[in-house]
Design an enzyme around this catalytic site. Structure first.
Site, mmCIF file in Angstrom:
data_model
loop_
_atom_site.group_PDB
_atom_site.id
_atom_site.type_symbol
_atom_site.label_atom_id
_atom_site.label_comp_id
_atom_site.label_asym_id
_atom_site.label_seq_id
_atom_site.Cartn_x
_atom_site.Cartn_y
_atom_site.Cartn_z
ATOM 1 C CB ALA A 131 -0.939 -0.022 1.199
ATOM 2 C CB ALA A 134 3.219 -0.202 5.641
ATOM 3 C CE LYS A 150 0.364 -1.315 7.856
ATOM 4 N NZ LYS A 150 -0.997 -0.908 8.301
ATOM 5 C CG ASP A 285 -8.824 1.826 6.226
ATOM 6 O OD1 ASP A 285 -9.619 2.223 5.350
ATOM 7 O OD2 ASP A 285 -7.622 1.600 5.982
#
Length: 519
Positions: A131, A134, A150, A285
């Site tokens: 993304a 990250a 991550k 999100d």
């Protein structure tokens, strides 16, 4: 401090990209667009090949990672960018080409303070997701646990800081125009965007948010948050439990696995309501890429970089507004808007109630397949101008998440009625928090406490009764020197850069305000 001409050239470059994606056509024709902004649009699109159908999401992807995040934020603001742009921006995904694994390995080793092999048995070089902020790799710890790792993209903090600096500069100049720009408060929009982004760029904060949400949802059936590996987590690296499940967007796979899709949709809505209304802390999100369904049917959420908070007094009003809209009690909904000071007191409560009825009545009792919460929000935004309602930045994430949850739930069950699912939960919460039984119990406890500790009584009363005004104190916004003021003081008038700045002020936080006047 960045020089004004740097901001101007950067904004013109972004405006050119928007023009090539057709994102300036409707903006230039909108009657609300100031003359200075309209001249900028003509300059930006000069000689460009403009497509017939605007692609706002494509434009933000082309501008870069910070613009992708800003575009996702603007998708919550149909009042600011218009319904067409907001709907298009909802499709914005921040998938990008992955960073080479050698660079990711270096970030892990620098962040955790040792060689990769000290912490992980292996890390797969190919990421499972890449993304704008990250990327995520699958790995296994030295003690044999499968995990997701991550890692922040190298240099992402510096790049975001540079772009946000320009957003702030442009927003200050846009707001200086007064009128509609002042009511929409672009500087506060960018201030909140900056706060959300800074939190997302610290993976320790994301890990803490995941841990807090897991505690808040403990005991809620059918919803889970992966466990955090704190020994392998730092500001640039976060390690968490690996999830085996089906993406909630994969409807066919969910059906093949025997999952009850209407039940999944209902449980997702209830999980959101528990987080937002009961807890005041919610996963903001909740798009389809961040939700999985485990083999036992449990909904598992990931990616906690963006979280929302609503204080207790705002939750009281939110619950009553939602319940009033579901039951058709528009008078009470109108009163709450005045109590919360969302609507200035010089307006008439009954007139506002009638405006709300015009929005809400056609939608009550119908499934999402026919009418939606998103349409309800669009209708509410449409009357904000008539009643001088200022933007409430503290509710932006909530609005965004409501639209996201509705979209996912509708894909699972096209016939779901969001109001029918929400109303019983909201009614029970209101009864539990404000009902006669609770009030009586509180009164007994308070009276006893009065005899023992008067200061404690005052504190409890202040906590129990929401104060007047629904919005928390806004975050500080930077004081941006306006370029024409500086030039005027220096030379008694404008120069080339001040006149050029008058063209770019409508860029409204960079690429954001190039969409700011479609409505």
């Amino acid at each position: 401090m960045t020089r004004p001409r740097t901001h101007i050239l950067r904004l013109l470059k972004w405006g050119r990209i928007l023009a090539r994606h057709g994102a300036l056509k409707g903006l230039e024709a909108a009657p609300q667009t100031p003359p200075e902004v309209r001249r900028l649009f003509r300059l930006a699109r000069f000689g460009a090949s403009v497509p017939a159908v605007p692609d706002y999401a494509g434009a933000f992807r082309a501008i870069g990672p910070a613009a992708i995040k800003l575009g996702q934020t603007l998708a919550t603001r149909p009042d600011l960018v218009g319904e067409e742009a907001a709907n298009n921006l909802l499709t914005l995904q921040d998938s990008l080409p992955p960073v080479p694994f050698e660079d990711i390995r270096a970030e892990i080793e620098q962040g955790l303070g040792g060689p990769l092999e000290k912490f992980f048995e292996f890390v797969e070089p190919m990421p499972v997701g890449a993304a704008s902020v990250a990327q995520v790799h699958r790995g296994r710890t030295t003690d044999g646990r499968d995990v997701a790792i991550k890692v922040l993209r190298p240099g992402v903090r510096k790049n975001f800081a540079r772009d946000i600096d320009t957003y702030e500069w442009a927003a200050a100049h846009l707001e200086s125009l007064g009128g509609e720009a002042t009511r929409l408060r672009p500087q506060l929009t960018i201030a909140n965007f900056k706060r959300w982004t800074l939190r997302e760029l610290d993976l320790r904060r994301e890990a803490a948010s995941a841990s807090e949400l897991a505690s808040a949802m403990d005991g809620h059936p059918g919803y889970r948050v992966p466990a955090i590996d704190w020994d392998r987590t730092c500001g640039t690296v976060m390690t968490l439990e690996w999830i085996d499940g089906i993406k909630i967007s994969n409807r066919e796979a969910l059906i093949a696995a025997g999952h009850d899709l209407p039940d999944l949709a209902r449980r997702l809505v209830l999980a959101f309501l528990r987080q937002a209304i009961a807890g005041g802390f919610f996963h903001a999100d909740m798009h389809q890429g961040n939700l999985f369904v485990a083999p036992d049917g449990t909904i598992v959420a990931i990616d906690f970089g963006i979280m929302g908070r609503i204080n207790r007094q705002a939750r009281f009003w939110l619950a009553e507004i939602l319940y009033g809209l579901t039951t058709g009690n528009y008078r009470r909904v109108a009163e709450i808007h005045f109590e919360a000071q969302y609507v200035p007191s010089y307006h008439n409560v009954d007139e506002f109630a009638t405006a709300l009825r015009a929005v809400g009545e056609p939608m009550r009792g119908k499934p999402v397949s026919e009418l939606s919460v998103g349409q309800m929000l669009d209708g509410l935004f449409a009357i904000t101008r008539d009643f001088d309602m200022k933007t409430q930045p503290h509710l932006l994430l909530l609005q965004k998440t409501m639209v996201m949850v509705e979209g996912v739930a509708t894909q699972l069950d096209p016939n779901i009625n969001m109001w029918d699912v929400a109303a019983p939960y909201v009614r029970d919460w209101i009864r539990g928090e404000l009902g006669p039984e609770t009030l009586l119990a509180d009164r007994i406890n308070t009276d006893v406490a009065t005899l023992l500790r008067l200061p404690d009584l005052i504190r409890r009363l202040e906590e129990r009764v929401p104060k007047k005004g629904g919005a928390p104190e806004p975050p500080p916004v930077p004081k941006i020197p306006l370029i024409w003021d500086r030039k005027r003081r220096a030379r008694g008038g404008g120069g080339f850069w001040s006149h050029l700045a008058a063209l770019v002020i409508g860029a409204g936080a960079g690429a954001a305000a190039l969409l700011a006047w479609v409505h």
